[in-house]
Motif scaffolding. Sequence first.
Motif, PDB file in Angstrom:
ATOM      1  N   SER A  29       0.788  -1.180  -0.080  1.00 45.25           N
ATOM      2  CA  SER A  29      -0.040  -0.162  -0.061  1.00 45.25           C
ATOM      3  C   SER A  29       0.730   1.158  -0.107  1.00 45.25           C
ATOM      4  O   SER A  29       0.421   2.257  -0.479  1.00 45.25           O
ATOM      5  N   MET A  30       2.168   1.353   0.602  1.00 48.59           N
ATOM      6  CA  MET A  30       3.019   2.372   0.416  1.00 48.59           C
ATOM      7  C   MET A  30       3.445   2.758  -0.814  1.00 48.59           C
ATOM      8  O   MET A  30       3.698   3.802  -1.222  1.00 48.59           O
ATOM      9  N   ALA A  31       3.536   1.622  -1.719  1.00 46.09           N
ATOM     10  CA  ALA A  31       4.266   1.625  -2.912  1.00 46.09           C
ATOM     11  C   ALA A  31       3.282   2.108  -3.925  1.00 46.09           C
ATOM     12  O   ALA A  31       3.446   2.518  -5.277  1.00 46.09           O
ATOM     13  N   ALA A  32       2.088   1.438  -3.954  1.00 45.30           N
ATOM     14  CA  ALA A  32       0.952   1.137  -4.981  1.00 45.30           C
ATOM     15  C   ALA A  32       0.594   2.513  -5.771  1.00 45.30           C
ATOM     16  O   ALA A  32       0.357   2.500  -6.903  1.00 45.30           O
ATOM     17  N   LEU A  33       0.475   3.390  -4.822  1.00 48.57           N
ATOM     18  CA  LEU A  33       0.004   4.793  -5.297  1.00 48.57           C
ATOM     19  C   LEU A  33       1.056   5.649  -6.072  1.00 48.57           C
ATOM     20  O   LEU A  33       0.642   6.709  -6.822  1.00 48.57           O
ATOM     21  N   TYR A  34       2.286   5.030  -5.992  1.00 50.21           N
ATOM     22  CA  TYR A  34       3.234   5.973  -6.788  1.00 50.21           C
ATOM     23  C   TYR A  34       2.885   6.038  -8.245  1.00 50.21           C
ATOM     24  O   TYR A  34       3.098   7.094  -9.057  1.00 50.21           O
ATOM     25  N   THR A  35       2.433   4.924  -8.853  1.00 54.14           N
ATOM     26  CA  THR A  35       2.316   4.838 -10.232  1.00 54.14           C
ATOM     27  C   THR A  35       1.110   5.471 -10.586  1.00 54.14           C
ATOM     28  O   THR A  35       0.689   5.778 -11.787  1.00 54.14           O
ATOM     29  N   ALA A  36       0.031   5.774  -9.547  1.00 50.50           N
ATOM     30  CA  ALA A  36      -1.216   6.264 -10.211  1.00 50.50           C
ATOM     31  C   ALA A  36      -1.340   7.672  -9.875  1.00 50.50           C
ATOM     32  O   ALA A  36      -2.222   8.090 -10.086  1.00 50.50           O
ATOM     33  N   LEU A  37      -0.205   8.260  -9.440  1.00 51.35           N
ATOM     34  CA  LEU A  37      -0.377   9.868  -9.179  1.00 51.35           C
ATOM     35  C   LEU A  37      -0.728  10.742 -10.277  1.00 51.35           C
ATOM     36  O   LEU A  37      -1.651  11.507 -10.021  1.00 51.35           O
ATOM     37  N   PRO A  38      -0.263  10.358 -11.542  1.00 53.80           N
ATOM     38  CA  PRO A  38      -0.827  11.486 -12.547  1.00 53.80           C
ATOM     39  C   PRO A  38      -2.200  11.137 -12.800  1.00 53.80           C
ATOM     40  O   PRO A  38      -2.730  12.278 -13.065  1.00 53.80           O
ATOM     41  N   TYR A 298       9.488   3.653 -20.450  1.00 53.69           N
ATOM     42  CA  TYR A 298       8.570   2.590 -20.071  1.00 53.69           C
ATOM     43  C   TYR A 298       7.291   3.133 -19.538  1.00 53.69           C
ATOM     44  O   TYR A 298       7.370   4.103 -18.714  1.00 53.69           O
ATOM     45  N   ARG A 299       6.153   2.708 -19.833  1.00 46.83           N
ATOM     46  CA  ARG A 299       4.893   2.746 -19.122  1.00 46.83           C
ATOM     47  C   ARG A 299       4.961   2.282 -17.911  1.00 46.83           C
ATOM     48  O   ARG A 299       5.747   1.524 -17.423  1.00 46.83           O
ATOM     49  N   PRO A 300       3.882   2.590 -16.954  1.00 53.17           N
ATOM     50  CA  PRO A 300       3.878   2.332 -15.470  1.00 53.17           C
ATOM     51  C   PRO A 300       3.945   0.654 -15.242  1.00 53.17           C
ATOM     52  O   PRO A 300       4.651   0.284 -14.576  1.00 53.17           O
ATOM     53  N   LEU A 301       3.179   0.168 -16.341  1.00 55.30           N
ATOM     54  CA  LEU A 301       3.062  -1.393 -15.909  1.00 55.30           C
ATOM     55  C   LEU A 301       4.310  -1.944 -16.490  1.00 55.30           C
ATOM     56  O   LEU A 301       4.847  -2.991 -15.565  1.00 55.30           O
ATOM     57  N   ILE A 302       4.919  -1.544 -17.480  1.00 50.79           N
ATOM     58  CA  ILE A 302       6.131  -1.889 -17.953  1.00 50.79           C
ATOM     59  C   ILE A 302       7.415  -1.856 -17.168  1.00 50.79           C
ATOM     60  O   ILE A 302       8.132  -2.917 -16.705  1.00 50.79           O
ATOM     61  N   SER A 303       7.472  -0.474 -16.509  1.00 50.63           N
ATOM     62  CA  SER A 303       8.272  -0.530 -15.360  1.00 50.63           C
ATOM     63  C   SER A 303       8.349  -1.289 -14.119  1.00 50.63           C
ATOM     64  O   SER A 303       9.322  -1.408 -13.436  1.00 50.63           O
ATOM     65  N   ALA A 304       6.884  -1.492 -13.668  1.00 47.51           N
ATOM     66  CA  ALA A 304       6.807  -2.422 -12.681  1.00 47.51           C
ATOM     67  C   ALA A 304       7.208  -3.745 -13.041  1.00 47.51           C
ATOM     68  O   ALA A 304       7.887  -4.459 -11.963  1.00 47.51           O
ATOM     69  N   LEU A 305       7.043  -4.283 -14.016  1.00 48.14           N
ATOM     70  CA  LEU A 305       7.373  -5.595 -14.729  1.00 48.14           C
ATOM     71  C   LEU A 305       8.884  -5.551 -14.682  1.00 48.14           C
ATOM     72  O   LEU A 305       9.654  -6.674 -14.389  1.00 48.14           O
ATOM     73  N   ALA A 306       9.477  -4.547 -14.939  1.00 46.55           N
ATOM     74  CA  ALA A 306      10.928  -4.463 -15.183  1.00 46.55           C
ATOM     75  C   ALA A 306      11.518  -4.541 -13.760  1.00 46.55           C
ATOM     76  O   ALA A 306      12.599  -5.211 -13.743  1.00 46.55           O
ATOM     77  N   MET A 307      10.996  -4.355 -12.410  1.00 50.96           N
ATOM     78  CA  MET A 307      11.410  -4.303 -11.353  1.00 50.96           C
ATOM     79  C   MET A 307      11.031  -5.872 -10.830  1.00 50.96           C
ATOM     80  O   MET A 307      11.685  -6.432  -9.440  1.00 50.96           O
TER      81      MET A 307
END
Length: 518
Positions: A29-38, A298-307
Amino acid sequence: MDSTATRLSVIQRWALMLSCAAVALIVASMAALYTALPEIAAATGATQQQLTWIVDGYTLALACLVLPGGALGDRYGRRRMLLTGLGVFALFSAVPLLLDGPIWLIAARSAAGVGAALVMPSTLSLLTAGLPESRRGVAVGMWAGSVGMGAVGGILVSGVLLQFWTWLSIMAAMSASSTLLAVTGCVIPESIASARPGFDPWGTLTSAIGVGLIVAAATETPQLGWSHPLVIGAAIGGLLSIGAFALIELRMAAPLLDVRLFADRRFGTGTASVAIQFLVSFGMFMLVVQFLQLILGYRPLISALAMAPMMIPFVTISPISPWLAERFGLRLQTFCGLALLGVGLLAVARLSVDGTYFDVVWPLLIVSLGISLSAAPATTAITAGVPADQHGVAAAVNDVSREVGAAIGIALAGSILAAGYGHQIATILPMLPQQIRGPISGSLVGALAVAEHLGPQAQPLADAAKAAFVHGVRQAAAILGALTLVAAVAIGLLAPGRRRGRTPPTATTSSPQAAEPD
């Protein structure tokens, strides 16, 4: 094995799975909203400062209240606090589904952080107080691995959800997951301290104020700068409050936290190790996620998959790291784990504008390997130094170290990145029209927006801004890496070595102090 023993083993396994799932949810929950901020900004009209507090309001409430949350678990029941916290977290995670607007979102996330402060220490103390010592190491290793997986998993799951639905799906998923965990948690037995001393209100107040001011100062540093009066005032106020907390606790017959524990080498170095691990890892997350999205595109999903490859060491190494620490000693394990963190950051400092995904992924694997080696032994060292009746408070110390370390890491990385970018981009500002200098000097996002508006002829501007950004990333990673290597040597020297006469890790010892360290 008789039916009672079999039933006990099943309950213990269920408690382990529930604890790992609950702590993974809280960290995710701490990290999930970073990608959704825009998307949140577009949907709610939130300003940049409000976006910051949508994320950090949760972290601030969690950091302020996790220590009293652990004490409440010891006194009134760890399962009770776990279920209460999950219920509060589920309720306020669902609030944005009904009430929109940035103020409501900030309030809801802060209230969810209160629930998280009850959940986090309960998950660890349920394991350490409820399991025999012979099984405790592997359980703590799995718990520590779940913490690391939660951070990466939060980014990954949120990216998947945003691919198909709106940002509200993230809030719905968190609420539903917490509700499910609360329902299934009713079957585990209660764990409560045998002695139930009075609650410590002054210790609770001063610790919450101290931690809160320090985290708030670190949170505002990237926006205001280290020299801003509000940052300096909050930091000084936080340190004074922590000093007052220590004085109060030394005079209390039943303190919230016995500060003398920090003189114990295992407890003290374990706490410092956890703080450094999260300082480095969250600072690195901030740098790498931006590099993936702004430099590699990278889009948010791709950047997440990259990690996602970071999960491999968390799954494979974390469960056996306590066994390795028993065999080779906390000193060597701590040094090796933190040194790998430093090496991984120095590898990030070699990134370039022309870098590829491979240039990013192998430093991530080194960092995750370092965390996997050092996290569980540090957590075990913290809990092993206190009686079982205080395992909730010990777990809370582990959590406070993590939250404060993460906040300072993000502030430090963000400030160095901003300073490096600003210094480098300043060399080209005199050649640009006055009206576009502000967005370009502010951030790479602003510079890329200006370049896109101006068209193909502004490509040299975009390239120069990217080079300035990577310069800032390299500076931040190099400084964090060097600090981590210094910390690895210092904490490694202070940490106890392999204990003489220690029985093999598979055997049960009567006490963590049964043998003296080298």
